[in-house]
Design a protein around this motif. Structure first.
Motif, PDB file in Angstrom:
ATOM      1  N   HIS A  54       0.866  -1.171   0.000  1.00 38.02           N
ATOM      2  CA  HIS A  54       0.000   0.000   0.000  1.00 38.02           C
ATOM      3  C   HIS A  54       0.908   1.228   0.000  1.00 38.02           C
ATOM      4  CE1 HIS A  54      -3.771  -2.163   0.957  1.00 38.02           C
ATOM      5  NE2 HIS A  54      -2.936  -3.006   1.532  1.00 38.02           N
ATOM      6  N   ASP A  57      -4.251   6.623   5.338  1.00 37.06           N
ATOM      7  CA  ASP A  57      -5.069   6.943   4.155  1.00 37.06           C
ATOM      8  C   ASP A  57      -4.971   5.901   3.056  1.00 37.06           C
ATOM      9  OD1 ASP A  57      -5.659   9.245   5.532  1.00 37.06           O
ATOM     10  OD2 ASP A  57      -4.336  10.521   4.340  1.00 37.06           O
ATOM     11  N   THR A  58      -3.810   5.329   2.888  1.00 32.10           N
ATOM     12  CA  THR A  58      -3.599   4.363   1.808  1.00 32.10           C
ATOM     13  C   THR A  58      -4.399   3.069   1.998  1.00 32.10           C
ATOM     14  OG1 THR A  58      -1.909   3.290   0.490  1.00 32.10           O
ATOM     15  CG2 THR A  58      -1.552   3.332   2.842  1.00 32.10           C
ATOM     16  N   ILE A  77      -7.651   3.070   3.231  1.00 30.60           N
ATOM     17  CA  ILE A  77      -9.081   3.378   3.282  1.00 30.60           C
ATOM     18  C   ILE A  77      -9.892   2.500   2.326  1.00 30.60           C
ATOM     19  CG2 ILE A  77     -10.815   5.170   2.839  1.00 30.60           C
ATOM     20  CD1 ILE A  77      -9.264   5.570   5.466  1.00 30.60           C
ATOM     21  N   ASP A  78      -9.411   2.301   1.110  1.00 33.86           N
ATOM     22  CA  ASP A  78     -10.161   1.532   0.116  1.00 33.86           C
ATOM     23  C   ASP A  78     -10.112   0.025   0.340  1.00 33.86           C
ATOM     24  OD1 ASP A  78     -10.970   3.825  -1.178  1.00 33.86           O
ATOM     25  OD2 ASP A  78      -9.257   3.823  -2.540  1.00 33.86           O
ATOM     26  N   SER A  79      -9.080  -0.454   0.991  1.00 33.96           N
ATOM     27  CA  SER A  79      -8.968  -1.901   1.211  1.00 33.96           C
ATOM     28  C   SER A  79      -8.308  -2.205   2.550  1.00 33.96           C
ATOM     29  CB  SER A  79      -8.161  -2.550   0.079  1.00 33.96           C
ATOM     30  OG  SER A  79      -6.865  -2.002   0.036  1.00 33.96           O
TER      31      SER A  79
END
Length: 100
Positions: free
Chosen positions: A10, A16-17, A19-21
């Motif tokens: 990531h 923050d990196t 957040i999507d997974s």
């Protein structure tokens, strides 16, 4: 490479990196961010995902240059279940223990 199918990279700012997974469960987390606010943000993001008896190793804890990190880590863990232990290496380790 033995672990190529299970390692995920990531790239970006933590947390923050993720957040999507975000990972669902974490057994071991090593935080080495050299900065107090990102360390605190990582703890806030990842602690809810730490399994019972999970471990967090904090690299920048007991060194003079990271006094602010130590202060924030101590405040963060003061009301959390488990044990925060200083190590002679300048690190700290947190053992997450939820009463069952």
């Amino acid at each position: 490479m033995e672990f190529k199918d299970i390692i995920k990279y990531h790239i970006g700012f933590v947390p923050d990196t993720f957040i999507d997974s975000p990972p669902d469960k974490i057994m071991f987390l090593h935080i080495d961010l050299n900065s107090s606010q990102p360390t605190l943000a990582a703890l806030e993001f990842f602690l809810p995902r730490l399994v019972n008896d999970g471990i967090i190793l904090l690299d920048d804890y007991g060194f003079f240059d990271y006094a602010e990190t130590k202060k924030l880590v101590d405040l963060f863990f003061r009301d959390k279940p488990g044990v925060l232990q200083k190590l002679p290496t300048g690190q700290a380790i947190y053992y997450h223990r939820i009463k069952i």
